[in-house]
Each structure stands twice: as structure tokens, then as C-alpha cells.
Write a protein that holds these residues in place. Structure first.
Motif, PDB file in Angstrom:
ATOM      1  N   GLN A 182       0.827  -1.198   0.000  1.00 22.72           N
ATOM      2  CA  GLN A 182       0.000   0.000   0.000  1.00 22.72           C
ATOM      3  C   GLN A 182       0.865   1.253   0.000  1.00 22.72           C
ATOM      4  OE1 GLN A 182      -3.744  -0.308   0.245  1.00 22.72           O
ATOM      5  NE2 GLN A 182      -2.871  -2.212  -0.565  1.00 22.72           N
ATOM      6  N   ASP A 183       0.265   2.370  -0.427  1.00 22.66           N
ATOM      7  CA  ASP A 183       0.962   3.653  -0.400  1.00 22.66           C
ATOM      8  C   ASP A 183       0.590   4.493   0.814  1.00 22.66           C
ATOM      9  OD1 ASP A 183       2.447   3.231  -2.673  1.00 22.66           O
ATOM     10  OD2 ASP A 183       0.991   4.166  -4.010  1.00 22.66           O
ATOM     11  N   ALA A 184      -0.681   4.509   1.191  1.00 19.88           N
ATOM     12  CA  ALA A 184      -1.132   5.351   2.295  1.00 19.88           C
ATOM     13  C   ALA A 184      -0.925   4.624   3.622  1.00 19.88           C
ATOM     14  CB  ALA A 184      -2.595   5.732   2.115  1.00 19.88           C
ATOM     15  N   VAL A 185       0.333   4.350   3.930  1.00 18.78           N
ATOM     16  CA  VAL A 185       0.690   3.626   5.150  1.00 18.78           C
ATOM     17  C   VAL A 185       1.987   4.190   5.729  1.00 18.78           C
ATOM     18  CG1 VAL A 185      -0.452   1.420   4.646  1.00 18.78           C
ATOM     19  CG2 VAL A 185       1.828   1.861   3.710  1.00 18.78           C
ATOM     20  N   TRP A 186       2.104   4.082   7.031  1.00 17.61           N
ATOM     21  CA  TRP A 186       3.362   4.340   7.748  1.00 17.61           C
ATOM     22  C   TRP A 186       4.017   2.977   7.941  1.00 17.61           C
ATOM     23  CZ3 TRP A 186       5.316   8.794  10.693  1.00 17.61           C
ATOM     24  CH2 TRP A 186       6.358   8.486  11.582  1.00 17.61           C
ATOM     25  N   VAL A 187       5.179   2.762   7.352  1.00 24.08           N
ATOM     26  CA  VAL A 187       5.903   1.503   7.444  1.00 24.08           C
ATOM     27  C   VAL A 187       7.103   1.712   8.357  1.00 24.08           C
ATOM     28  CG1 VAL A 187       7.058  -0.332   6.153  1.00 24.08           C
ATOM     29  CG2 VAL A 187       5.220   0.989   5.070  1.00 24.08           C
ATOM     30  N   ASN A 188       7.336   0.787   9.299  1.00 25.47           N
ATOM     31  CA  ASN A 188       8.464   1.004  10.208  1.00 25.47           C
ATOM     32  C   ASN A 188       9.079  -0.287  10.706  1.00 25.47           C
ATOM     33  OD1 ASN A 188       6.765   1.993  13.357  1.00 25.47           O
ATOM     34  ND2 ASN A 188       6.879   0.034  12.373  1.00 25.47           N
ATOM     35  N   LYS A 189      10.283  -0.137  11.283  1.00 25.64           N
ATOM     36  CA  LYS A 189      10.975  -1.242  11.943  1.00 25.64           C
ATOM     37  C   LYS A 189      11.995  -0.669  12.908  1.00 25.64           C
ATOM     38  CE  LYS A 189      11.844  -5.512  12.840  1.00 25.64           C
ATOM     39  NZ  LYS A 189      12.138  -5.092  14.234  1.00 25.64           N
TER      40      LYS A 189
ATOM     41  N   ALA B 176      18.268   1.762  16.706  1.00 25.93           N
ATOM     42  CA  ALA B 176      17.970   2.246  15.359  1.00 25.93           C
ATOM     43  C   ALA B 176      16.471   2.221  15.095  1.00 25.93           C
ATOM     44  CB  ALA B 176      18.694   1.389  14.320  1.00 25.93           C
ATOM     45  N   TYR B 177      16.055   3.032  14.126  1.00 27.40           N
ATOM     46  CA  TYR B 177      14.641   3.072  13.717  1.00 27.40           C
ATOM     47  C   TYR B 177      14.561   3.581  12.286  1.00 27.40           C
ATOM     48  CZ  TYR B 177       9.614   4.226  13.831  1.00 27.40           C
ATOM     49  OH  TYR B 177       8.268   4.306  13.574  1.00 27.40           O
ATOM     50  N   VAL B 178      13.674   2.962  11.512  1.00 28.60           N
ATOM     51  CA  VAL B 178      13.419   3.362  10.140  1.00 28.60           C
ATOM     52  C   VAL B 178      11.907   3.484   9.958  1.00 28.60           C
ATOM     53  CG1 VAL B 178      13.465   2.611   7.730  1.00 28.60           C
ATOM     54  CG2 VAL B 178      15.491   2.334   9.143  1.00 28.60           C
ATOM     55  N   ALA B 179      11.470   4.539   9.289  1.00 28.13           N
ATOM     56  CA  ALA B 179      10.048   4.703   8.976  1.00 28.13           C
ATOM     57  C   ALA B 179       9.908   5.442   7.651  1.00 28.13           C
ATOM     58  CB  ALA B 179       9.324   5.467  10.081  1.00 28.13           C
ATOM     59  N   PHE B 180       8.854   5.124   6.893  1.00 23.80           N
ATOM     60  CA  PHE B 180       8.603   5.839   5.644  1.00 23.80           C
ATOM     61  C   PHE B 180       7.123   5.755   5.285  1.00 23.80           C
ATOM     62  CE2 PHE B 180      10.143   1.560   4.701  1.00 23.80           C
ATOM     63  CZ  PHE B 180       9.226   1.051   3.782  1.00 23.80           C
ATOM     64  N   VAL B 181       6.684   6.735   4.500  1.00 28.23           N
ATOM     65  CA  VAL B 181       5.287   6.835   4.058  1.00 28.23           C
ATOM     66  C   VAL B 181       5.292   6.972   2.541  1.00 28.23           C
ATOM     67  CG1 VAL B 181       3.104   8.090   4.256  1.00 28.23           C
ATOM     68  CG2 VAL B 181       4.665   7.975   6.228  1.00 28.23           C
ATOM     69  N   PRO B 182       5.034   5.886   1.805  1.00 29.83           N
ATOM     70  CA  PRO B 182       5.105   5.967   0.343  1.00 29.83           C
ATOM     71  C   PRO B 182       4.216   7.049  -0.268  1.00 29.83           C
ATOM     72  CG  PRO B 182       5.037   3.680   1.049  1.00 29.83           C
ATOM     73  CD  PRO B 182       4.794   4.514   2.269  1.00 29.83           C
ATOM     74  N   ALA B 183       3.013   7.220   0.241  1.00 28.02           N
ATOM     75  CA  ALA B 183       2.091   8.195  -0.343  1.00 28.02           C
ATOM     76  C   ALA B 183       2.625   9.612  -0.257  1.00 28.02           C
ATOM     77  CB  ALA B 183       0.725   8.104   0.332  1.00 28.02           C
ATOM     78  N   LYS B 184       3.397   9.901   0.773  1.00 23.83           N
ATOM     79  CA  LYS B 184       3.958  11.235   0.966  1.00 23.83           C
ATOM     80  C   LYS B 184       5.393  11.345   0.472  1.00 23.83           C
ATOM     81  CE  LYS B 184       0.369  13.013   3.073  1.00 23.83           C
ATOM     82  NZ  LYS B 184      -0.392  14.156   2.497  1.00 23.83           N
ATOM     83  N   GLN B 185       5.976  10.204   0.064  1.00 20.52           N
ATOM     84  CA  GLN B 185       7.372  10.172  -0.387  1.00 20.52           C
ATOM     85  C   GLN B 185       8.312  10.773   0.649  1.00 20.52           C
ATOM     86  OE1 GLN B 185       8.812   8.870  -3.714  1.00 20.52           O
ATOM     87  NE2 GLN B 185       7.099   7.670  -2.896  1.00 20.52           N
ATOM     88  N   ILE B 186       8.095  10.361   1.903  1.00 18.79           N
ATOM     89  CA  ILE B 186       8.949  10.801   2.992  1.00 18.79           C
ATOM     90  C   ILE B 186       9.449   9.587   3.762  1.00 18.79           C
ATOM     91  CG2 ILE B 186       7.938  13.092   3.287  1.00 18.79           C
ATOM     92  CD1 ILE B 186       6.209  11.995   5.538  1.00 18.79           C
ATOM     93  N   GLY B 187      10.629   9.704   4.347  1.00 20.26           N
ATOM     94  CA  GLY B 187      11.183   8.622   5.138  1.00 20.26           C
ATOM     95  C   GLY B 187      12.292   9.125   6.035  1.00 20.26           C
ATOM     96  N   ILE B 188      12.609   8.339   7.054  1.00 19.18           N
ATOM     97  CA  ILE B 188      13.614   8.760   8.027  1.00 19.18           C
ATOM     98  C   ILE B 188      14.398   7.568   8.543  1.00 19.18           C
ATOM     99  CG2 ILE B 188      12.055   8.579  10.027  1.00 19.18           C
ATOM    100  CD1 ILE B 188      13.408  11.178  11.089  1.00 19.18           C
ATOM    101  N   VAL B 189      15.665   7.814   8.835  1.00 17.18           N
ATOM    102  CA  VAL B 189      16.570   6.840   9.454  1.00 17.18           C
ATOM    103  C   VAL B 189      17.136   7.468  10.716  1.00 17.18           C
ATOM    104  CG1 VAL B 189      18.780   5.642   9.216  1.00 17.18           C
ATOM    105  CG2 VAL B 189      17.176   5.717   7.279  1.00 17.18           C
ATOM    106  N   LEU B 190      17.055   6.755  11.832  1.00 16.85           N
ATOM    107  CA  LEU B 190      17.653   7.186  13.097  1.00 16.85           C
ATOM    108  C   LEU B 190      18.641   6.132  13.547  1.00 16.85           C
ATOM    109  CD1 LEU B 190      14.419   8.253  15.068  1.00 16.85           C
ATOM    110  CD2 LEU B 190      15.892   9.716  13.676  1.00 16.85           C
ATOM    111  N   LEU B 191      19.900   6.516  13.748  1.00 24.11           N
ATOM    112  CA  LEU B 191      20.934   5.591  14.190  1.00 24.11           C
ATOM    113  C   LEU B 191      21.673   6.194  15.379  1.00 24.11           C
ATOM    114  CD1 LEU B 191      22.435   4.558  10.718  1.00 24.11           C
ATOM    115  CD2 LEU B 191      20.712   3.334  12.062  1.00 24.11           C
ATOM    116  N   ALA B 192      21.737   5.450  16.482  1.00 25.45           N
ATOM    117  CA  ALA B 192      22.406   5.930  17.695  1.00 25.45           C
ATOM    118  C   ALA B 192      23.349   4.862  18.223  1.00 25.45           C
ATOM    119  CB  ALA B 192      21.375   6.283  18.765  1.00 25.45           C
TER     120      ALA B 192
END
Length: 382
Positions: A329-336, A345-361
Motif C-alpha cells: 500500500q501507499d497510504a501507510v506508515w511503514v516502520n521497523k 535504530a529506527y526506520v520509517a517511511f510513508v510511500p504516499a507522501k514520499q517521505i522517510g527517516i533513518v535514526l541511528l544511535a
């Protein structure tokens, strides 16, 4: 009239500048990220933090603190972090990649690929069950008494499920780890070779490893335990398949962009990435894909916090099967999320908005605070 024209022109310039700020609010985003990063680093005494963002194809990198307190080396976008269970998303991708190339089927049962386990309950579990934490109730970790492949196979022969396969979600390393073993067998190469020599190059991730080579050791961040002691991963059986990847913010963001459809990929790999985001089970607001977890978007922060809570990681929960499975799906928040003793660490992205983020500590801090940080930033990017 002349004065009126000047005033009108000035108003147009002002309106234009405001429009530009609205379209490209770089200064506002920078300030937000700096403030949010400072807060979480201070709260949890995090030595170093790398944040990478993609928004409509534009990348932004933010690096804070040090990779090592001893050396004082600053964090960079190429610093290598342990990403813990985010590694599982690559195991799932290898499986769907092999499926796209006709080398296995996720509908198959374990016994087809591990004939030495025929006759055991584990042989009757499907590969989909392995990749969705629904195999029947494995412990979170491989038991301490298991030190090698022979002992692992003995353990699996004797394993008895607590639940029928597909009925309960029990987050576990042994099940996804065994999917990695099966994928490697189907590809006729060691798992490390499949990941480092096949998948990472295909994804254009040149700075990602299971074993950090000698010429990259200087990039490998020092992790710090909850007691603030220096620590790095001490891998056990199935570590490579379940939690062993070391990578950078730059490489991991490229993986996110590939998930968003922004990378040039061969058709089989593109198909494989989409297949990892097929939904198979639902649990509250969360849909369980192949390792990835997704939520209908927009999503409330509280639902994300619940889905990424310790309770979800350490307890079994009844799930409902999606029949048929839900295509990506596109209208979803996908994460792990992903953790080792010294990294978070954390990764999340939203295909419908074409946005995503990576957090590494280089410190393991609570999943909930990683989610809050990502949610705050991605919400502003909308």
C-alpha cells in the motif's frame, strides 16, 4: 500611481518569499531536527546520533556527537552503526528476491528446504510464518545452549509449537534466522555472500556489512551499554540473519528510497521490495508484513507507540489472517526498530507522501522515544 505600483511589487515579493518558505521550509526543518535531537540525546545520554531524511526525493543528513568517546571522532553520514533487527528486513528482501527469480516460494513449508527436519512440527511451518513471527511461539533469542548448526538442528527437531502456525504473533529471532538459512540454501551460497555480494550491491549500499572489513574499522562506531560501558555485538547462532548488519545513515536512507520507488532497480528486485510490504496479518492498528510493520496513514502517535512497545516485542498476541494477503500500500506508515546492547535504530517511511527517516544511535534507548522523534520530524515534513 508610481507609489502604488511599488507597494504592489513589494507585496508580490513578500508573498513569493512566503510561498518559497512554505514549499521549501529548510530552516524550519533544520531547527526542528536540531532541537529534537538535542532533547533525546540529553535525555538518554546518547554519545552519537545520525539522522537521515528523504522528502520528495531530496535528502538531508544531520549528524550529532561522537562515534567514540575515547577518540572523539565525530559522527558522519558514513559512520557504521549496528542496526539490530532492522537486519531482518534484508533477510525478508533476500527471500522475496529469491522468490521473484523462481528459486523458492514463500508458500512452501520448511521441510522442503530442510529435509533433515522432516517429521518435526517445524517442518510443517511455512516460510511466510517465519517472516511474520507466526511460526507458533519461538523464544525471542536462540537458546544459550545452542552454539553451532548441529545443535541448532537438534533444537529445531525437538521444538514443539505453543500455538497453531498463523494464530499468534511471537516476535522471535530463531524463525527469521531460519528463513535466512533457507534462502542461502536456495541460492546455493553462504548467507553472508548472498547479502554482501548480491543484495547490498544490487541496492547500491556499498557501506553495509555483516563483518566490517579492516579498511572500514575506522568508520565503525563504538556502542555504549545502558551502564555506559563500551560494547559491540557478540554474535551468536543466526546473528547474521536476524540482527547482524552494520550500515550507515547514507546507505540505509538509500534503502528507504528504494522502498519509496525512487531508485533504479532491476525488475526482480523492485518486485521483491514490494513483496516485503505485502500484509498477511493484523494486530490492532498494525498490519504485519514480511518483517515490516505498517499502519494506515495518517496514524496517531499513540497507535505507533503501542505497536512498537516492549509488550509487542516480548509477548504473544492473537492475529487475524488477511485473506487474500494485502498488496503493498501507499497510504501507510511503514516502520521497523532495531537494537543491540550498544545501539538503537529506527526506520520509517510513508510511500504516499514520499517521505522517510533513518535514526541511528550508538546507545540503546527506548523504542518509544525513537518513534516520537521520527514522528515529530516526519509530521513537519508533510
Amino acid at each position: 500611481m508610481h507609489s502604488t505600483a511599488k507597494l504592489f511589487a513589494a507585496l508580490l515579493l513578500l508573498a513569493g518569499s512566503r510561498l518559497a518558505l512554505a514549499v521549501n521550509p529548510s530552516a524550519d526543518i533544520d531547527a526542528l531536527v536540531h532541537s529534537a535531537a538535542a532533547e533525546v540525546m540529553q535525555q538518554h545520554q546518547i554519545p552519537g546520533l545520525a539522522i537521515a531524511i528523504t522528502a520528495q526525493g531530496q535528502q538531508r543528513f544531520y549528524n550529532y556527537g561522537v562515534a567514540s568517546r575515547q577518540t572523539g571522532q565525530p559522527i558522519s553520514s558514513d559512520t557504521l552503526f549496528e542496526i539490530g533487527s532492522i537486519s531482518k528486513t534484508f533477510t525478508a528482501t533476500l527471500a522475496t528476491y529469491a522468490q521473484a527469480k523462481g528459486q523458492l516460494s514463500l508458500d512452501d513449508k520448511v521441510g522442503k528446504y530442510l529435509p533433515e527436519l522432516q517429521g518435526s512440527p517445524f517442518a510443517e511451518v511455512t516460510l511466510i510464518n517465519l517472516a511474520t513471527h507466526t511460526a507458533g511461539g519461538f523464544p525471542l533469542q536462540v537458546p544459550d545452549a545452542v552454539h553451532n548448526t548441529a545443535q541448532l538442528m537438534d533444537y529445531l527437531k525437538a521444538w514443539q509449537p505453543q500455538y497453531p502456525a498463523g494464530s499468534q504473533r511471537t516476535y522471535a529471532n530463531p524463525s527469521i534466522g531460519m528463513l535466512g538459512v533457507i534462502v542461502a540454501r536456495s541460492l546455493h551460497v553462504p548467507y553472508a555472500h548472498a547479502l554482501e555480494q548480491q543484495l547490498f550491491p544490487a541496492l547500491a549500499m556499498p557501506n553495509s556489512y555483516l563483518q566490517v572489513p579492516a579498511n572500514k574499522q575506522a568508520l565503525y562506531a563504538q556502542g555504549y551499554s545502558k551502564d555506559d560501558a563500551p560494547v559491540r555485538l557478540n554474535p551468536g547462532v543466526l546473528a547474521a540473519e536476524a540482527y547482524g548488519v552494520k550500515t550507515s545513515a547514507r546507505d540505509l536512507l538509500h534503502f528507504v528510497e528504494a522502498q519509496l520507488g525512487q531508485a533504479e532497480l532491476e525488475p526482480a528486485l523492485k518486485q521483491a521490495l514490494s513483496a516485503t510490504r505485502t500484509g498477511y496479518f493484523t494486530l490492532g492498528a498494525m498490519t504485519q508484513d514480511l518483517i515490516w510493520e505498517q499502519y494506515n496513514y495518517p496514524i496517531a502517535l499513540d497507535a505507533l507507540l503501542q505497536g512498537n512497545s516492549s509488550q509487542m516485542a516480548y509477548q504473544s498476541h492473537a492475529v487475524s489472517a488477511l485473506q487474500p494477503p494485502l498488496p503493498a500500500q501507499d497510504a501507510v506508515w511503514v516502520n521497523k526498530t532495531g537494537s543491540t546492547n550498544g545501539f538503537g535504530a529506527y526506520v520509517a517511511f510513508v510511500p504516499a507522501k514520499q517521505i522517510g527517516i533513518v535514526l541511528l544511535a550508538n546507545r540503546n534507548y527506548p523504542n518509544e522515544d525513537r518513534v516520537r522523534l521520527a514522528y515529530r520530524i516526519l509530521s513537519a515534513l508533510e
